[in-house]
Each structure stands twice: as C-alpha cells, then as structure tokens.
Design a protein around this motif. Structure first.
Motif: not given
Length: 225
Positions: A171, A174, A178
């Motif tokens: 997570d 990620q 982004q």
C-alpha cells in the motif's frame, strides 16, 4: 446532498511542513464549518518518503542529518530550524528539534495504512506527528510504533504483526507510485477533488477559499441537474 470534496494528502510524518500544513488545513476547515452551507470533505493521507535511505537509528541530531542531507553548514541549518519552529508555533505546534530522533519512516507509513484499515488513519497520523516533532518519541522501530498504535486504541499485537509481516508495504509503494505519476516531488501536496494540486503548507484561508469555491460549484451543478 452533494458528494464530499475529496482531499488526498501526500506527506511524510518526518516532514515539519506536513504537520504545519495539516494544522492549516484543519484551521481552514474550521473556518468553513461556520458557513450556512459548510463544505463536506473526505480526507485521505498517502505515503511519501522524503529520505528512504535514512537508517532506523540515525546517529546524530536533526542538524547533523540536514547537514549531511543538504550539504549546509550547521549555523545555516540551525537558523532554518529556528524559522520552522517559529512558523510551527504560529500554527499552534511546539516543535522540539532538540528532542527529535531522526529515523526511517517506512514502517510509520505501513502503520498509517494499518490504521486506515481500522478506520483510524487520521488519529494515527496526528499521534505519529506529535510523537515525532513534539515528544521526541522514536517512530521508526516496530515496538515503539506498536505502542503508539495502542495509545490511540488499536490492538497492539495486531499492529505489531502488521508491521513485522510487512502486510501494508504494498500500500505504501502504491501511494508512492501514484505520487510519481502525479509528478509530486515534495510534500505536503494536496490533491483536491482529483483535479486541483496544492503544494506546500498553505495558509488556512487558502484552503478555506478553495473549498468554498468547489462547494459552491457542486451546489450549482445540483441545481442545474
């Protein structure tokens, strides 16, 4: 009823301007809360590591770290820290760089994602930043982080296992991917409604103005529909 305005915040809990930016956003939200039609918002914090190569146990104080990281002389670093301390005080924060224990923050970011899965991300973000900048607590070691999780009411053993297993490392990565896709190179960085990028610890009125403008647009769209 309009959908809440989304505010996605990329930050690092070891970033002094991120804590100031968080307080300024909260002040801006408090100002809009008095409006007849107060904007509704949904805030999500996202991971960003300013210094991923930092060891968990850094040998030195904050000035030592910045001297090595930025190549600045100590006198200049200390002057910069004094300025940040003054700005933080204006936002209601009493920074203690003399107590601060510089560390790697990846595990703190994992803990934030664990807290998010429990619906407690905002409380965890606040607890980590306060522990780091004000209390001089260590926020890089798993045992210390599990203690902080327990202090906001999360299950300590569960938090400890999440950090030990690296359950939320994906997570964190990620979020970082982004940020790279958005071209974010520094934090705090606020993405409002997925379309407006706001960089840096803006003053409360700047946040209030953007939120009021967006909320008014939402209201107009509802009327037109």
């Amino acid at each position: 009823m309009s959908e809440p305005i989304s505010i996605d915040i990329w930050s690092d809990i070891a970033c002094p301007w991120c804590y100031i930016g968080k307080r300024n956003l909260e002040a801006g939200l408090a100002a809009t809360a008095e409006d007849d039609d107060a904007p509704q918002v949904r805030i999500t914090f996202h991971s960003f590591e300013l210094s991923p190569d930092t060891p968990v146990d850094f040998d030195g104080d904050e000035a030592d770290f910045l001297m090595g990281h930025k190549g600045m002389p100590r006198a200049q670093v200390e002057q910069m820290l004094e300025r940040v301390t003054d700005v933080a005080r204006g936002a209601g924060l009493e920074y203690r760089f003399d107590l601060l224990q510089h560390t790697n923050t990846v595990k703190a970011h994992e803990l934030l994602h664990h807290a998010k899965s429990q619906g407690r991300q905002h409380d965890m973000e606040e607890r980590l930043m306060s522990a780091y900048f004000i209390e001089g607590r260590h926020v890089g070691r798993i045992d210390d982080l599990a203690d902080l999780a327990a202090e906001i009411g999360l299950d300590r053993a569960d938090a400890h296992e999440a950090l030990t297993s690296g359950r939320h490392l994906g997570d964190v990565r990620q979020d970082q991917a982004q940020a790279q896709a958005y071209g974010i190179q520094g934090v705090p960085f606020f993405v409002i409604d997925g379309q407006y990028g706001v960089s840096g610890a803006q003053p409360p009125e700047a946040f209030a103005n953007v939120l009021r403008e967006l909320w008014a647009q939402r209201a107009a769209e509802v009327v037109e529909a």
